[in-house]
Scaffold this motif. Sequence first.
Motif, PDB file in Angstrom:
ATOM      1  N   THR A   5       0.188   2.980  -2.743  1.00 13.50           N
ATOM      2  CA  THR A   5      -1.183   3.406  -1.321  1.00 13.50           C
ATOM      3  C   THR A   5      -0.354   4.027  -0.094  1.00 13.50           C
ATOM      4  O   THR A   5       0.273   3.049   0.405  1.00 13.50           O
ATOM      5  CB  THR A   5      -1.951   1.863  -1.010  1.00 13.50           C
ATOM      6  OG1 THR A   5      -2.875   1.772  -2.299  1.00 13.50           O
ATOM      7  CG2 THR A   5      -3.252   2.127  -0.554  1.00 13.50           C
ATOM      8  N   ASP A   6      -1.371   4.774   0.314  1.00 12.76           N
ATOM      9  CA  ASP A   6      -1.033   6.088   1.812  1.00 12.76           C
ATOM     10  C   ASP A   6      -1.727   5.084   2.269  1.00 12.76           C
ATOM     11  O   ASP A   6      -2.070   6.661   2.787  1.00 12.76           O
ATOM     12  CB  ASP A   6       0.837   7.228   1.767  1.00 12.76           C
ATOM     13  CG  ASP A   6       0.999   6.668   3.035  1.00 12.76           C
ATOM     14  OD1 ASP A   6       0.953   6.736   3.512  1.00 12.76           O
ATOM     15  OD2 ASP A   6       1.723   7.894   3.326  1.00 12.76           O
ATOM     16  N   GLY A   7      -2.425   5.439   3.092  1.00  7.46           N
ATOM     17  CA  GLY A   7      -3.871   4.935   3.874  1.00  7.46           C
ATOM     18  C   GLY A   7      -4.555   5.710   2.498  1.00  7.46           C
ATOM     19  O   GLY A   7      -4.761   4.714   1.806  1.00  7.46           O
ATOM     20  N   PRO A   8      -5.209   6.947   3.047  1.00  6.63           N
ATOM     21  CA  PRO A   8      -6.606   7.017   1.869  1.00  6.63           C
ATOM     22  C   PRO A   8      -5.840   7.508   1.288  1.00  6.63           C
ATOM     23  O   PRO A   8      -6.805   8.319  -0.281  1.00  6.63           O
ATOM     24  CB  PRO A   8      -7.311   8.391   3.018  1.00  6.63           C
ATOM     25  CG  PRO A   8      -6.027   8.721   3.647  1.00  6.63           C
ATOM     26  CD  PRO A   8      -5.452   7.901   3.927  1.00  6.63           C
ATOM     27  N   VAL A   9      -4.622   7.795   0.334  1.00  9.24           N
ATOM     28  CA  VAL A   9      -3.885   8.117  -0.479  1.00  9.24           C
ATOM     29  C   VAL A   9      -3.257   6.925  -1.484  1.00  9.24           C
ATOM     30  O   VAL A   9      -3.029   6.136  -1.466  1.00  9.24           O
ATOM     31  CB  VAL A   9      -2.508   9.519   0.081  1.00  9.24           C
ATOM     32  CG1 VAL A   9      -1.989  10.169  -1.454  1.00  9.24           C
ATOM     33  CG2 VAL A   9      -3.585  10.350   0.835  1.00  9.24           C
ATOM     34  N   LEU A  10      -3.786   7.647  -2.726  1.00 10.47           N
ATOM     35  CA  LEU A  10      -3.406   6.901  -3.849  1.00 10.47           C
ATOM     36  C   LEU A  10      -2.496   7.708  -4.690  1.00 10.47           C
ATOM     37  O   LEU A  10      -2.490   8.528  -4.904  1.00 10.47           O
ATOM     38  CB  LEU A  10      -4.345   6.758  -5.027  1.00 10.47           C
ATOM     39  CG  LEU A  10      -5.544   5.406  -4.396  1.00 10.47           C
ATOM     40  CD1 LEU A  10      -6.498   4.620  -5.390  1.00 10.47           C
ATOM     41  CD2 LEU A  10      -4.658   3.925  -4.126  1.00 10.47           C
ATOM     42  N   HIS A  11      -0.678   7.617  -4.680  1.00 10.69           N
ATOM     43  CA  HIS A  11      -0.085   7.611  -5.852  1.00 10.69           C
ATOM     44  C   HIS A  11       0.200   7.557  -6.770  1.00 10.69           C
ATOM     45  O   HIS A  11       0.609   6.637  -6.686  1.00 10.69           O
ATOM     46  CB  HIS A  11       1.860   8.298  -4.439  1.00 10.69           C
ATOM     47  CG  HIS A  11       1.574   8.791  -3.328  1.00 10.69           C
ATOM     48  ND1 HIS A  11       1.128  10.002  -2.797  1.00 10.69           N
ATOM     49  CD2 HIS A  11       1.278   7.955  -1.854  1.00 10.69           C
ATOM     50  CE1 HIS A  11       1.432   9.995  -2.027  1.00 10.69           C
ATOM     51  NE2 HIS A  11       1.235   9.495  -1.008  1.00 10.69           N
ATOM     52  N   LEU A  12      -0.072   8.079  -7.623  1.00 10.82           N
ATOM     53  CA  LEU A  12       0.308   7.480  -9.210  1.00 10.82           C
ATOM     54  C   LEU A  12       1.544   8.100  -9.841  1.00 10.82           C
ATOM     55  O   LEU A  12       1.754   9.327  -9.762  1.00 10.82           O
ATOM     56  CB  LEU A  12      -0.902   8.125  -9.643  1.00 10.82           C
ATOM     57  CG  LEU A  12      -2.371   8.036  -9.567  1.00 10.82           C
ATOM     58  CD1 LEU A  12      -2.924   8.083 -10.795  1.00 10.82           C
ATOM     59  CD2 LEU A  12      -2.671   6.195  -9.376  1.00 10.82           C
ATOM     60  N   SER A  13       2.292   7.953 -10.462  1.00  8.83           N
ATOM     61  CA  SER A  13       2.906   7.984 -11.659  1.00  8.83           C
ATOM     62  C   SER A  13       3.710   7.893 -12.427  1.00  8.83           C
ATOM     63  O   SER A  13       3.139   6.220 -12.085  1.00  8.83           O
ATOM     64  CB  SER A  13       4.713   8.428 -10.297  1.00  8.83           C
ATOM     65  OG  SER A  13       4.731   6.826 -10.586  1.00  8.83           O
ATOM     66  N   GLY A  14       3.886   8.250 -13.195  1.00  9.24           N
ATOM     67  CA  GLY A  14       3.807   7.219 -15.254  1.00  9.24           C
ATOM     68  C   GLY A  14       2.788   8.410 -15.892  1.00  9.24           C
ATOM     69  O   GLY A  14       2.386   9.222 -15.446  1.00  9.24           O
TER      70      GLY A  14
END
Length: 102
Positions: A5-14
Amino acid sequence: MEILTDGPVLHLSGDFDVRSTWEVRTAIYEHLEGQDSDVVVDLTEVTTIDMTALKVLAVATRRAAAAGHHLTLRGCGPAVRRMLHLSHLIRIVEVERVAVSA
């Protein structure tokens, strides 16, 4: 599946598939409840995605809209965009436009 999580951003990986949909769904819904702004789901580092995962994103988009927010997908590669078009879910989800360089 890793979720950052980075503020309003969800970073997905995999791999975003049937095995990780519950985890991603929970993270998105919790993020929507905790945000007063729109939410972005960044799929840049997602290696594979299946139809179950796309449906989770479509339902989350509708849930965000019902709460007065927008959920935007970022970093959708060609394979993700193709599946969104084939499934007609492109009509439901909002995909961030990428600026084309000259």
